[in-house]
Motif scaffolding. Structure first.
Motif, PDB file in Angstrom:
ATOM      1  N   ASP A  15      47.938  12.851  51.406  1.00 22.66           N
ATOM      2  CA  ASP A  15      47.217  12.069  52.420  1.00 22.66           C
ATOM      3  C   ASP A  15      45.977  11.414  51.815  1.00 22.66           C
ATOM      4  OD1 ASP A  15      49.093  12.875  54.281  1.00 22.66           O
ATOM      5  OD2 ASP A  15      47.810  14.411  55.195  1.00 22.66           O
ATOM      6  N   MET A  16      45.244  12.156  50.978  1.00 18.00           N
ATOM      7  CA  MET A  16      44.036  11.600  50.362  1.00 18.00           C
ATOM      8  C   MET A  16      44.371  10.443  49.433  1.00 18.00           C
ATOM      9  SD  MET A  16      41.453  12.973  51.724  1.00 18.00           S
ATOM     10  CE  MET A  16      40.327  12.056  50.681  1.00 18.00           C
ATOM     11  N   VAL A  17      45.462  10.557  48.694  1.00 18.61           N
ATOM     12  CA  VAL A  17      45.896   9.453  47.829  1.00 18.61           C
ATOM     13  C   VAL A  17      46.144   8.215  48.693  1.00 18.61           C
ATOM     14  CG1 VAL A  17      47.770   8.599  46.349  1.00 18.61           C
ATOM     15  CG2 VAL A  17      46.837  10.891  45.982  1.00 18.61           C
ATOM     16  N   GLU A  18      46.801   8.399  49.826  1.00 22.65           N
ATOM     17  CA  GLU A  18      47.088   7.269  50.711  1.00 22.65           C
ATOM     18  C   GLU A  18      45.805   6.684  51.300  1.00 22.65           C
ATOM     19  OE1 GLU A  18      50.098   8.717  53.393  1.00 22.65           O
ATOM     20  OE2 GLU A  18      51.645   8.611  51.843  1.00 22.65           O
ATOM     21  N   TYR A  19      44.817   7.526  51.609  1.00 21.97           N
ATOM     22  CA  TYR A  19      43.534   7.021  52.108  1.00 21.97           C
ATOM     23  C   TYR A  19      42.841   6.174  51.039  1.00 21.97           C
ATOM     24  CZ  TYR A  19      43.938  10.504  55.878  1.00 21.97           C
ATOM     25  OH  TYR A  19      44.360  11.260  56.947  1.00 21.97           O
ATOM     26  N   ILE A  20      42.886   6.624  49.788  1.00 23.49           N
ATOM     27  CA  ILE A  20      42.253   5.872  48.702  1.00 23.49           C
ATOM     28  C   ILE A  20      42.959   4.533  48.512  1.00 23.49           C
ATOM     29  CG2 ILE A  20      41.802   5.838  46.203  1.00 23.49           C
ATOM     30  CD1 ILE A  20      41.428   8.964  46.463  1.00 23.49           C
ATOM     31  N   ASP A  21      44.288   4.540  48.535  1.00 25.69           N
ATOM     32  CA  ASP A  21      45.019   3.278  48.428  1.00 25.69           C
ATOM     33  C   ASP A  21      44.704   2.348  49.599  1.00 25.69           C
ATOM     34  OD1 ASP A  21      46.370   3.081  46.001  1.00 25.69           O
ATOM     35  OD2 ASP A  21      48.071   4.281  46.685  1.00 25.69           O
ATOM     36  N   SER A  22      44.594   2.904  50.793  1.00 24.19           N
ATOM     37  CA  SER A  22      44.261   2.080  51.967  1.00 24.19           C
ATOM     38  C   SER A  22      42.883   1.450  51.799  1.00 24.19           C
ATOM     39  CB  SER A  22      44.285   2.929  53.245  1.00 24.19           C
ATOM     40  OG  SER A  22      45.590   3.365  53.517  1.00 24.19           O
ATOM     41  N   TYR A  23      41.946   2.226  51.272  1.00 26.88           N
ATOM     42  CA  TYR A  23      40.597   1.704  51.014  1.00 26.88           C
ATOM     43  C   TYR A  23      40.673   0.517  50.049  1.00 26.88           C
ATOM     44  CZ  TYR A  23      35.721   1.486  49.522  1.00 26.88           C
ATOM     45  OH  TYR A  23      34.447   1.055  49.240  1.00 26.88           O
ATOM     46  N   LEU A  24      41.444   0.682  48.960  1.00 27.71           N
ATOM     47  CA  LEU A  24      41.541  -0.379  47.956  1.00 27.71           C
ATOM     48  C   LEU A  24      42.306  -1.586  48.490  1.00 27.71           C
ATOM     49  CD1 LEU A  24      42.197   1.841  44.808  1.00 27.71           C
ATOM     50  CD2 LEU A  24      40.079   0.624  45.392  1.00 27.71           C
ATOM     51  N   MET A  25      43.346  -1.351  49.269  1.00 30.37           N
ATOM     52  CA  MET A  25      44.090  -2.475  49.857  1.00 30.37           C
ATOM     53  C   MET A  25      43.187  -3.283  50.777  1.00 30.37           C
ATOM     54  SD  MET A  25      48.026  -1.383  50.462  1.00 30.37           S
ATOM     55  CE  MET A  25      48.501  -3.095  50.568  1.00 30.37           C
ATOM     56  N   ASP A  26      42.358  -2.594  51.530  1.00 29.53           N
ATOM     57  CA  ASP A  26      41.421  -3.298  52.412  1.00 29.53           C
ATOM     58  C   ASP A  26      40.386  -4.067  51.592  1.00 29.53           C
ATOM     59  OD1 ASP A  26      40.401  -3.801  55.152  1.00 29.53           O
ATOM     60  OD2 ASP A  26      38.639  -2.758  54.383  1.00 29.53           O
ATOM     61  N   LYS A  27      39.919  -3.461  50.520  1.00 27.50           N
ATOM     62  CA  LYS A  27      38.915  -4.113  49.671  1.00 27.50           C
ATOM     63  C   LYS A  27      39.453  -5.413  49.066  1.00 27.50           C
ATOM     64  CE  LYS A  27      35.948  -3.357  45.662  1.00 27.50           C
ATOM     65  NZ  LYS A  27      35.464  -2.417  44.650  1.00 27.50           N
ATOM     66  N   TYR A  28      40.728  -5.417  48.692  1.00 27.72           N
ATOM     67  CA  TYR A  28      41.306  -6.589  48.025  1.00 27.72           C
ATOM     68  C   TYR A  28      42.221  -7.395  48.945  1.00 27.72           C
ATOM     69  CZ  TYR A  28      39.471  -4.161  43.968  1.00 27.72           C
ATOM     70  OH  TYR A  28      38.637  -3.530  43.078  1.00 27.72           O
TER      71      TYR A  28
END
Length: 199
Positions: free
Chosen positions: A83-96
């Motif tokens: 779940d944490m990996v997915e949260y980090i990816d979601s953060y980066l997807m939103d950033k870019y």
């Protein structure tokens, strides 16, 4: 640099865990809600606790009932880690999200967060291998120093690869695509052992 900050946060989380060395110690995340730093710290704390649960469960004298409880806790921890990996990816997807990939942009074999997951585990390997260079006889310490050198090289290489991936995403040369991890064994609707019990 992203990985320089990530490695510093991982080292901090590991150091703070080892002030108590207690798998039941609640997390005290020092970073602000909604920041990547908070996600990275939380991710590594989960990894650090799980590292020690994996050590505990390998005690040959462990009571079987205790071992089963720890095994189930490790299963829950694996889900939290994912779940944490997915949260980090979601953060980066939103950033870019505003980056327009080039027509010939390529998809990477893994997302940045799954590479960051490996970086977090490497930080734990490095911490514990460093401790091993301080104990035992000369042969043990020398062998651990050689292993530590390899781990440090691996961290440098992985850090560089993550930086290059992030640069490629920022420049539109690569694009991110994420898939929800479908862990079937945790799902009562998909694990045959669990859904058979409902019949």
């Amino acid at each position: 640099m992203f990985t320089e900050n990530a490695n510093r946060i991982f080292d901090r989380a590991i150091g703070e865990y080892h002030r108590w060395d207690d798998v039941d110690r609640p997390i005290e995340n020092p970073f602000e809600q909604g920041t990547i730093d908070r996600l990275l710290y939380h991710k590594n704390w989960i990894d650090t606790v799980q590292w020690h649960l994996e050590d505990i469960i390998r005690d040959p004298q462990i009571d079987p009932a205790t071992a089963l409880g720890i095994k189930r806790r490790i299963d829950r921890s694996n889900q939290e880690r994912t779940d944490m990996v997915e949260y980090i990816d979601s953060y980066l997807m939103d950033k870019y999200r505003d980056v327009r990939p080039a027509a010939d942009a390529r998809l990477n074999t893994e997302t940045p967060a799954w590479a960051i997951d490996r970086l977090s585990i490497l930080a734990l390997k490095i911490y514990h291998m460093e401790r091993e260079t301080e104990r035992g006889d000369d042969a043990h310490r020398d062998a651990c120093r050689r292993k530590l050198a390899v781990l440090l090289e691996q961290r440098a290489d992985l850090s560089r690869a993550i930086e290059e991936l992030i640069e490629d995403i920022e420049a539109g040369r690569k694009y991110m695509k994420t898939y929800k991890q479908m862990k079937m064994y945790n799902d009562p609707a998909l694990n045959p052992v669990l859904y058979a019990r409902k019949k």
